[in-house]
Motif scaffolding. Structure first.
Motif, mmCIF file in Angstrom:
data_model
loop_
_atom_site.group_PDB
_atom_site.id
_atom_site.type_symbol
_atom_site.label_atom_id
_atom_site.label_comp_id
_atom_site.label_asym_id
_atom_site.label_seq_id
_atom_site.Cartn_x
_atom_site.Cartn_y
_atom_site.Cartn_z
ATOM 1 N N MET A 89 0.856 -1.193 0.000
ATOM 2 C CA MET A 89 0.000 0.000 0.000
ATOM 3 C C MET A 89 0.884 1.233 0.000
ATOM 4 O O MET A 89 1.649 1.472 0.933
ATOM 5 N N LEU A 90 0.831 2.017 -1.067
ATOM 6 C CA LEU A 90 1.615 3.243 -1.186
ATOM 7 C C LEU A 90 0.723 4.416 -0.820
ATOM 8 O O LEU A 90 -0.273 4.697 -1.488
ATOM 9 N N ILE A 91 1.076 5.112 0.257
ATOM 10 C CA ILE A 91 0.268 6.230 0.745
ATOM 11 C C ILE A 91 0.991 7.536 0.459
ATOM 12 O O ILE A 91 2.100 7.755 0.961
ATOM 13 N N PRO A 92 0.390 8.418 -0.335
ATOM 14 C CA PRO A 92 1.028 9.717 -0.589
ATOM 15 C C PRO A 92 0.862 10.645 0.621
ATOM 16 O O PRO A 92 -0.229 10.773 1.183
ATOM 17 N N ILE A 93 1.953 11.279 0.998
ATOM 18 C CA ILE A 93 1.963 12.303 2.045
ATOM 19 C C ILE A 93 2.406 13.605 1.368
ATOM 20 O O ILE A 93 3.526 13.698 0.872
ATOM 21 N N ILE A 94 1.521 14.578 1.315
ATOM 22 C CA ILE A 94 1.807 15.845 0.636
ATOM 23 C C ILE A 94 2.060 16.914 1.684
ATOM 24 O O ILE A 94 1.186 17.202 2.516
ATOM 25 N N LEU A 95 3.249 17.498 1.653
ATOM 26 C CA LEU A 95 3.619 18.562 2.594
ATOM 27 C C LEU A 95 3.323 19.898 1.934
ATOM 28 O O LEU A 95 3.968 20.275 0.953
ATOM 29 N N SER A 96 2.341 20.600 2.464
ATOM 30 C CA SER A 96 1.878 21.831 1.831
ATOM 31 C C SER A 96 1.992 22.991 2.806
ATOM 32 O O SER A 96 1.116 23.216 3.642
ATOM 33 N N GLY A 97 3.091 23.695 2.723
ATOM 34 C CA GLY A 97 3.304 24.840 3.612
ATOM 35 C C GLY A 97 4.391 25.736 3.060
ATOM 36 O O GLY A 97 4.885 25.540 1.956
ATOM 37 N N GLY A 98 4.780 26.728 3.827
ATOM 38 C CA GLY A 98 5.829 27.645 3.403
ATOM 39 C C GLY A 98 5.269 28.832 2.645
ATOM 40 O O GLY A 98 4.360 28.694 1.830
ATOM 41 N N ALA A 99 5.822 29.996 2.928
ATOM 42 C CA ALA A 99 5.279 31.231 2.351
ATOM 43 C C ALA A 99 5.809 31.508 0.956
ATOM 44 O O ALA A 99 5.237 32.324 0.232
ATOM 45 N N GLY A 100 6.904 30.847 0.528
ATOM 46 C CA GLY A 100 7.454 31.118 -0.799
ATOM 47 C C GLY A 100 7.860 32.568 -0.969
ATOM 48 O O GLY A 100 7.448 33.239 -1.916
ATOM 49 N N THR A 101 8.684 33.060 -0.049
ATOM 50 C CA THR A 101 8.999 34.491 -0.028
ATOM 51 C C THR A 101 9.738 34.963 -1.276
ATOM 52 O O THR A 101 9.670 36.137 -1.622
ATOM 53 N N ARG A 102 10.432 34.054 -1.957
ATOM 54 C CA ARG A 102 11.158 34.457 -3.174
ATOM 55 C C ARG A 102 10.222 34.601 -4.372
ATOM 56 O O ARG A 102 10.652 35.028 -5.443
ATOM 57 N N LEU A 103 8.940 34.235 -4.178
ATOM 58 C CA LEU A 103 7.945 34.389 -5.247
ATOM 59 C C LEU A 103 6.945 35.503 -4.937
ATOM 60 O O LEU A 103 5.866 35.546 -5.505
ATOM 61 N N TRP A 104 7.317 36.387 -4.020
ATOM 62 C CA TRP A 104 6.521 37.584 -3.790
ATOM 63 C C TRP A 104 6.588 38.438 -5.065
ATOM 64 O O TRP A 104 7.581 38.429 -5.759
ATOM 65 N N PRO A 105 5.527 39.147 -5.454
ATOM 66 C CA PRO A 105 4.305 39.440 -4.710
ATOM 67 C C PRO A 105 3.130 38.507 -4.995
ATOM 68 O O PRO A 105 2.042 38.738 -4.495
ATOM 69 N N VAL A 106 3.322 37.430 -5.795
ATOM 70 C CA VAL A 106 2.212 36.506 -6.034
ATOM 71 C C VAL A 106 2.033 35.579 -4.841
ATOM 72 O O VAL A 106 0.918 35.369 -4.357
ATOM 73 N N SER A 107 3.119 34.996 -4.346
ATOM 74 C CA SER A 107 3.048 34.135 -3.163
ATOM 75 C C SER A 107 3.156 34.998 -1.909
ATOM 76 O O SER A 107 4.099 35.762 -1.754
ATOM 77 N N ARG A 108 2.165 34.842 -1.018
ATOM 78 C CA ARG A 108 2.168 35.579 0.248
ATOM 79 C C ARG A 108 1.715 34.638 1.359
ATOM 80 O O ARG A 108 1.193 33.555 1.088
ATOM 81 N N GLU A 109 1.880 35.036 2.587
ATOM 82 C CA GLU A 109 1.603 34.142 3.713
ATOM 83 C C GLU A 109 0.179 33.594 3.677
ATOM 84 O O GLU A 109 -0.052 32.426 3.978
ATOM 85 N N ALA A 110 -0.784 34.427 3.310
ATOM 86 C CA ALA A 110 -2.175 33.980 3.304
ATOM 87 C C ALA A 110 -2.542 33.218 2.030
ATOM 88 O O ALA A 110 -3.609 32.612 1.964
ATOM 89 N N HIS A 111 -1.678 33.254 1.031
ATOM 90 C CA HIS A 111 -1.947 32.556 -0.232
ATOM 91 C C HIS A 111 -0.594 32.121 -0.816
ATOM 92 O O HIS A 111 -0.109 32.691 -1.790
ATOM 93 N N PRO A 112 0.025 31.073 -0.223
ATOM 94 C CA PRO A 112 1.416 30.741 -0.537
ATOM 95 C C PRO A 112 1.584 29.945 -1.832
ATOM 96 O O PRO A 112 0.626 29.652 -2.543
ATOM 97 N N LYS A 113 2.825 29.576 -2.067
ATOM 98 C CA LYS A 113 3.251 28.990 -3.340
ATOM 99 C C LYS A 113 2.435 27.785 -3.807
ATOM 100 O O LYS A 113 2.151 27.670 -5.003
ATOM 101 N N PRO A 114 2.032 26.837 -2.938
ATOM 102 C CA PRO A 114 1.260 25.688 -3.456
ATOM 103 C C PRO A 114 -0.011 26.070 -4.202
ATOM 104 O O PRO A 114 -0.516 25.274 -4.996
ATOM 105 N N PHE A 115 -0.521 27.281 -3.975
ATOM 106 C CA PHE A 115 -1.755 27.703 -4.628
ATOM 107 C C PHE A 115 -1.501 28.529 -5.890
ATOM 108 O O PHE A 115 -2.446 28.973 -6.535
ATOM 109 N N MET A 116 -0.233 28.708 -6.247
ATOM 110 C CA MET A 116 0.090 29.393 -7.503
ATOM 111 C C MET A 116 -0.206 28.484 -8.683
ATOM 112 O O MET A 116 -0.019 27.263 -8.613
ATOM 113 N N ARG A 117 -0.650 29.082 -9.784
ATOM 114 C CA ARG A 117 -1.002 28.320 -10.984
ATOM 115 C C ARG A 117 0.136 28.457 -11.991
ATOM 116 O O ARG A 117 0.301 29.500 -12.615
#
Length: 469
Positions: free
Chosen positions: A1-29
């Motif tokens: 059984m292979l279980i995926p564990i997805i770590l979704s966090g971090g502010a992505g400060t080097r991708l400002w101003p699109v990535s911000r604390e309230a809407h960080p890098k994992p939500f970028m398209r």
């Protein structure tokens, strides 16, 4: 059984101003119009034959993550952290969850903010890693370097342990340019991708051997979890866990570590230069996320602009990142230094390090249209059936004008039904609540007036999303 564990966090400060604390890098398209989180979730489902993934994320990102993955056929479970504590505590707790799913489960640990386009080659590498994990190896995915990159950690490879993997000889911190060039020339080093595959029991045994204090503390936190529906909430005791990466806590000390040098394309989208590399360039090396942008007599320049047309003339090696409330212009070679902007914003108390002009909430969103001394104007959009918390403000009054849809408003002791072109006034100190009673989105204009208009001037009395207190 292979279980995926997805770590979704971090502010992505080097991708400002699109990535911000309230809407960080994992939500970028990036790449294909889907968010990085959604792309990672789809890869995880495909390689695990639809096994339910676990997403480890901050409590504040739960509703945003759930909305992002609402159309996925297999919904994930969520392990919600009250604050960030790096990858070692996250993986230890995820392993405890995986052991409860199945005793001999194999974990595939994937950061949520990576971009991989060559998915068949990635799937092949995962199968090789899974086979090694069954032989009690803890497996890392290395990436064959294509350039002397100074932004990644490296792994020096030793002898072969299989046709597809080698022993990890040592981990190396991010090198300077000259050292990175030497690593590239030897052909014996790979980038450390931060992706892993191992038995849940193997990683817990490794914690017991190499960092027993962290394991004991994590086991104490696990005993007090609160599970409800698709979420598992960690209590305040999580803050006592050591803030340490899985590499420092375990991987650099353990003996049964193997690395697969991946042949698949990979990017951690760690800076705007990496975003540019993920987009097809024109004959002069220019890239843009919007075909309406105009680039004339320019070279190696990237434009990221969604809300308005941007024109560039006679530029060389620049980044132009435009959002409704902030504009970044930087030399592409300095893309790693964008995080210094975020540090300055934090130090000055400017909200632009944390939130966008449009802010996503569990009930919908709000957009700041204009603000000045003593006033702020917002457009508020509420999903059908959704409701804001019953709340009160000490320092501001609010005027609500319904633009479209149907609203039920609690205003002090009154309950009022409003529709388009109707309004209500809420004095400071009044308890109030807004609910969309219609089948379509509710849109209204909110005018705030007061001496202090900060988002922290809010006292919640009741909330269907559990945000009271």
């Amino acid at each position: 059984m292979l279980i995926p564990i997805i770590l979704s966090g971090g502010a992505g400060t080097r991708l400002w101003p699109v990535s911000r604390e309230a809407h960080p890098k994992p939500f970028m398209r990036i790449g294909g119009g889907k968010s990085l989180l959604e792309q990672t979730h789809e890869r995880a489902l495909a390689v695990s034959d639809g096994t339910t993934p676990l997403i480890v994320t901050n409590r504040d990102y739960y509703f945003l993550s759930r909305d992002e993955l609402a159309n996925q056929q297999v919904k994930p479970q969520y392990l919600l952290e009250p604050m960030g504590r790096n990858t070692a505590p996250a993986i230890a707790l995820a392993a405890m969850w995986a052991m409860e799913q199945k005793n001999d489960a194999t974990m595939l640990v994937l950061p949520a903010d990576h971009l991989i386009k060559d998915t068949p080659s990635f799937y092949t590498a995962v199968r090789h890693a899974e086979a090694l994990a069954n032989d009690n190896f803890m497996v890392l995915f290395g990436i064959k370097p294509k350039a002397p990159e100074t932004g990644f950690g490296y792994i020096e490879m030793g002898d072969a342990v299989s046709q597809h993997a080698r022993v990890v000889k040592r981990f190396v911190e991010k090198p300077d340019a000259a050292t990175a060039a030497k690593y590239l020339a030897t052909g014996n080093y790979v980038w450390n991708s931060g992706m892993f595959c191992f038995k849940a029991s193997a990683i817990l045994d490794a914690f017991a051997t190499y960092h027993p204090a962290l394991l004991e503390a994590a086991q104490g936190v696990w005993k007090t979890i609160k599970a409800e529906g698709d979420k598992i909430e960690l209590n305040a005791g999580f803050s006592s866990l050591e803030n340490i990466s899985i590499d420092y806590a375990v991987m650099e000390k353990a003996k049964n570590i193997a690395v697969i040098p991946g042949d698949f394309d990979w990017s951690d989208i760690g800076a705007w230069s990496a975003v540019a590399d993920a987009i097809q360039a024109d004959e002069s090396g220019n890239t843009s996320n919007n075909c309406q942008n105009i680039i004339i007599d320019s070279r190696n320049t990237h434009i990221e602009a969604k809300d308005r047309l941007v024109a560039a003339v006679g530029l060389d090696n620049l980044l132009i990142i435009d959002t409704p409330d902030a504009l970044l212009v930087a030399d592409k070679s300095r893309s790693q230094d964008v995080k210094q902007v975020v540090s300055r914003l934090k130090a000055s108390g400017h909200d632009a390090h944390k939130i966008h002009r449009t802010v996503i909430r569990p009930w919908g969103s709000y957009t700041v249209l204009e603000e000045g001394p003593g006033f702020k104007i917002k457009r508020i959009a509420v999903k059908p059936g959704a409701s804001l918390s019953l709340q009160m403000h000490h320092h501001r009054s609010e005027h609500w004008v319904v633009v479209s849809g149907n609203a039920e408003v609690v205003n002090g002791e009154q309950v009022i039904a409003l529709e388009a072109n109707q309004s209500t006034y809420i004095p400071a100190g009044h308890k109030h609540r807004l609910t969309n009673t219609g089948a379509t989105e509710l849109a209204l204009i909110e005018v705030q007036c007061g001496a202090y208009l900060g988002e922290d001037d809010i006292v919640r009395f009741d909330d269907i999303y559990g945000r009271v207190g």
